[in-house]
Design a protein around this motif. Structure first.
Motif, mmCIF file in Angstrom:
data_model
loop_
_atom_site.group_PDB
_atom_site.id
_atom_site.type_symbol
_atom_site.label_atom_id
_atom_site.label_comp_id
_atom_site.label_asym_id
_atom_site.label_seq_id
_atom_site.Cartn_x
_atom_site.Cartn_y
_atom_site.Cartn_z
ATOM 1 N N GLN A 1 0.835 -1.213 0.000
ATOM 2 C CA GLN A 1 0.000 0.000 0.000
ATOM 3 C C GLN A 1 0.867 1.259 0.000
ATOM 4 O O GLN A 1 0.552 2.241 -0.667
ATOM 5 N N ASP A 2 1.984 1.233 0.724
ATOM 6 C CA ASP A 2 2.807 2.440 0.802
ATOM 7 C C ASP A 2 3.479 2.744 -0.539
ATOM 8 O O ASP A 2 3.729 3.901 -0.858
ATOM 9 N N TYR A 3 3.739 1.691 -1.316
ATOM 10 C CA TYR A 3 4.296 1.919 -2.656
ATOM 11 C C TYR A 3 3.312 2.757 -3.492
ATOM 12 O O TYR A 3 3.708 3.711 -4.165
ATOM 13 N N ILE A 4 2.052 2.415 -3.399
ATOM 14 C CA ILE A 4 1.018 3.167 -4.129
ATOM 15 C C ILE A 4 0.984 4.620 -3.630
ATOM 16 O O ILE A 4 0.928 5.572 -4.412
ATOM 17 N N PHE A 5 1.073 4.771 -2.305
ATOM 18 C CA PHE A 5 1.053 6.109 -1.710
ATOM 19 C C PHE A 5 2.249 6.941 -2.189
ATOM 20 O O PHE A 5 2.108 8.103 -2.575
ATOM 21 N N VAL A 6 3.431 6.312 -2.153
ATOM 22 C CA VAL A 6 4.651 7.030 -2.520
ATOM 23 C C VAL A 6 4.606 7.481 -3.984
ATOM 24 O O VAL A 6 5.083 8.562 -4.330
ATOM 25 N N ARG A 7 3.994 6.683 -4.830
ATOM 26 C CA ARG A 7 3.850 7.091 -6.226
ATOM 27 C C ARG A 7 2.951 8.331 -6.338
ATOM 28 O O ARG A 7 3.175 9.199 -7.181
ATOM 29 N N ALA A 8 1.955 8.406 -5.458
ATOM 30 C CA ALA A 8 1.056 9.565 -5.470
ATOM 31 C C ALA A 8 1.733 10.796 -4.855
ATOM 32 O O ALA A 8 1.243 11.920 -4.978
ATOM 33 N N PHE A 9 2.856 10.557 -4.186
ATOM 34 C CA PHE A 9 3.643 11.624 -3.587
ATOM 35 C C PHE A 9 4.434 12.392 -4.658
ATOM 36 O O PHE A 9 4.774 13.549 -4.465
ATOM 37 N N VAL A 10 4.707 11.723 -5.784
ATOM 38 C CA VAL A 10 5.532 12.325 -6.842
ATOM 39 C C VAL A 10 4.914 13.625 -7.388
ATOM 40 O O VAL A 10 5.590 14.659 -7.395
ATOM 41 N N ALA B 1 4.640 17.698 7.432
ATOM 42 C CA ALA B 1 3.924 16.866 8.419
ATOM 43 C C ALA B 1 3.903 15.400 7.976
ATOM 44 O O ALA B 1 4.110 14.494 8.792
ATOM 45 N N ILE B 2 3.693 15.169 6.686
ATOM 46 C CA ILE B 2 3.624 13.796 6.164
ATOM 47 C C ILE B 2 4.973 13.089 6.345
ATOM 48 O O ILE B 2 5.032 11.949 6.809
ATOM 49 N N GLU B 3 6.043 13.793 5.987
ATOM 50 C CA GLU B 3 7.381 13.207 6.124
ATOM 51 C C GLU B 3 7.757 13.017 7.595
ATOM 52 O O GLU B 3 8.357 12.003 7.972
ATOM 53 N N ALA B 4 7.388 13.983 8.425
ATOM 54 C CA ALA B 4 7.780 13.954 9.845
ATOM 55 C C ALA B 4 7.175 12.758 10.581
ATOM 56 O O ALA B 4 7.818 12.166 11.451
ATOM 57 N N VAL B 5 5.952 12.392 10.224
ATOM 58 C CA VAL B 5 5.309 11.243 10.890
ATOM 59 C C VAL B 5 6.131 9.970 10.655
ATOM 60 O O VAL B 5 6.388 9.213 11.589
ATOM 61 N N TYR B 6 6.574 9.768 9.408
ATOM 62 C CA TYR B 6 7.357 8.559 9.128
ATOM 63 C C TYR B 6 8.729 8.625 9.802
ATOM 64 O O TYR B 6 9.227 7.627 10.300
ATOM 65 N N GLN B 7 9.326 9.818 9.792
ATOM 66 C CA GLN B 7 10.643 9.955 10.421
ATOM 67 C C GLN B 7 10.550 9.602 11.904
ATOM 68 O O GLN B 7 11.305 8.783 12.412
ATOM 69 N N ARG C 1 15.413 3.604 6.405
ATOM 70 C CA ARG C 1 15.026 4.440 5.270
ATOM 71 C C ARG C 1 14.454 5.780 5.736
ATOM 72 O O ARG C 1 14.801 6.832 5.226
ATOM 73 N N TRP C 2 13.554 5.706 6.735
ATOM 74 C CA TRP C 2 12.933 6.950 7.232
ATOM 75 C C TRP C 2 13.481 7.379 8.592
ATOM 76 O O TRP C 2 13.258 8.503 9.006
ATOM 77 N N GLY C 3 14.156 6.468 9.254
ATOM 78 C CA GLY C 3 14.612 6.770 10.618
ATOM 79 C C GLY C 3 16.050 7.241 10.688
ATOM 80 O O GLY C 3 16.530 7.564 11.771
ATOM 81 N N HIS D 1 -5.181 10.732 8.728
ATOM 82 C CA HIS D 1 -4.908 9.821 7.601
ATOM 83 C C HIS D 1 -3.786 8.842 7.957
ATOM 84 O O HIS D 1 -3.838 7.672 7.583
ATOM 85 N N GLU D 2 -2.775 9.346 8.651
ATOM 86 C CA GLU D 2 -1.635 8.474 9.002
ATOM 87 C C GLU D 2 -2.075 7.366 9.965
ATOM 88 O O GLU D 2 -1.655 6.222 9.824
ATOM 89 N N VAL D 3 -2.912 7.715 10.938
ATOM 90 C CA VAL D 3 -3.425 6.696 11.873
ATOM 91 C C VAL D 3 -4.208 5.640 11.093
ATOM 92 O O VAL D 3 -4.014 4.436 11.265
ATOM 93 N N GLU D 4 -5.068 6.096 10.177
ATOM 94 C CA GLU D 4 -5.869 5.178 9.359
ATOM 95 C C GLU D 4 -4.976 4.292 8.488
ATOM 96 O O GLU D 4 -5.275 3.119 8.269
ATOM 97 N N PHE D 5 -3.902 4.871 8.007
ATOM 98 C CA PHE D 5 -2.984 4.123 7.143
ATOM 99 C C PHE D 5 -2.336 2.974 7.914
ATOM 100 O O PHE D 5 -2.267 1.844 7.441
ATOM 101 N N TRP D 6 -1.897 3.263 9.138
ATOM 102 C CA TRP D 6 -1.339 2.182 9.985
ATOM 103 C C TRP D 6 -2.432 1.159 10.327
ATOM 104 O O TRP D 6 -2.174 -0.033 10.321
HETATM 105 C C1 LIG Z 1 1.499 6.848 4.484
HETATM 106 C C2 LIG Z 1 2.829 7.501 4.359
HETATM 107 N N1 LIG Z 1 3.049 8.638 5.019
HETATM 108 C C3 LIG Z 1 4.248 9.260 4.926
HETATM 109 C C4 LIG Z 1 5.256 8.737 4.151
HETATM 110 C C5 LIG Z 1 6.589 9.442 4.105
HETATM 111 O O1 LIG Z 1 7.198 9.476 2.898
HETATM 112 C C6 LIG Z 1 4.977 7.533 3.465
HETATM 113 N N2 LIG Z 1 5.925 6.929 2.687
HETATM 114 N N3 LIG Z 1 3.765 6.939 3.591
#
Ligand SMILES: Cc1ncc(CO)c(N)n1
Length: 223
Positions: free
Chosen positions: A49-58, A141-147, A170-172, A212-217
């Motif tokens: 699922q995160d691969y799909i999300f990251v593509r939408a990040f582009v 905010a989106i990047e910070a949650v993963y970090q 990767r994110w930590g 959204h991040e809580v829902e994603f997890w």
């Molecule tokens: C859902 C989600 N939030 C944040 C990041 C950070 O890049 C990610 N890869 N995926």
């Protein structure tokens, strides 16, 4: 609000919305990675699922680059965002490699509704009508949650399984931490000069992102 109170608007908001922020960065899925109890099925679901999300990040980061180039009073903003684009390029290559390691066919992953909802929110931020200040604050905010989430899985005392350490790195890692702080500094600098209307919208966006991040997890857990 007085200018002085705005010096670190993002910190003020994270304090104000502490419970939600902790919910997004210390979610049971993340704590499960950290204590080693995570179910690999959940991890694989997250990865696909995160691969799909990251593509939408582009498109979001591309639109952000354009906004920074047009609107920013500081040239180094473009450099920071360009670094983000380079990192995203690496990230997409990494997802492909990692997915093949876990036997996941990325092209056949069906996007979950939760993911589609979050991707639609990302897309709304790419609009030229969305001010640079709003877009950069949301992006931070989106990047910070993963970090914050994945760095927690690498701290002393964590029992993160060997197979998941690369993901957490990767994110930590410290470099990603510095990149997030650079984004946060840009956001704070812009928010300092923002109108009350933009400030109010930026805060609402942060709340939406944390939800959204809580829902994603949650989705990774299969709930
Ligand atoms: C859902 C989600 N939030 C944040 C990041 C950070 O890049 C990610 N890869 N995926």
């Amino acid at each position: 609000m007085e200018g002085s109170d705005r010096a670190a608007m993002t910190d003020t908001w994270l304090k104000k919305h502490r419970l939600l922020y902790v919910g997004a960065t210390r979610h049971p899925f993340v704590l499960g990675i950290r204590d080693g109890s995570v179910d690999f099925t959940s991890f694989k679901r997250w990865l696909g699922q995160d691969y799909i999300f990251v593509r939408a990040f582009v498109p979001l980061v591309a639109s952000l680059l354009l906004k920074a180039w047009k609107e920013s009073d500081d040239n180094s903003d473009v450099d920071v965002i360009l670094g983000g684009i380079a990192a995203l390029n690496d990230e997409i290559a990494w997802f492909k490699k990692e997915a093949s390691k876990w036997g996941i066919a990325l092209n056949s992953v069906v996007p979950h509704q939760t993911n589609l909802d979050y991707c639609r929110f990302l897309e709304s931020l790419t609009s030229p009508d969305v001010e640079y200040t709003l877009a950069i604050t949301a992006f931070w905010a989106i990047e910070a949650v993963y970090q914050e989430s994945f760095a927690h899985c690498l701290e002393d005392g964590s029992k993160t399984p060997e197979e998941l350490k690369e993901t957490c790195q990767r994110w930590g890692n410290d470099g990603f931490g510095q990149y997030c702080r650079a984004l946060q500094n840009i956001a704070n600098r812009r928010l300092e000069k923002a109108s009350d209307d933009v400030l109010a919208k930026a805060e609402v966006n942060i709340l939406r992102i944390l939800e959204h991040e809580v829902e994603f997890w949650n989705m990774s857990h299969g709930v």
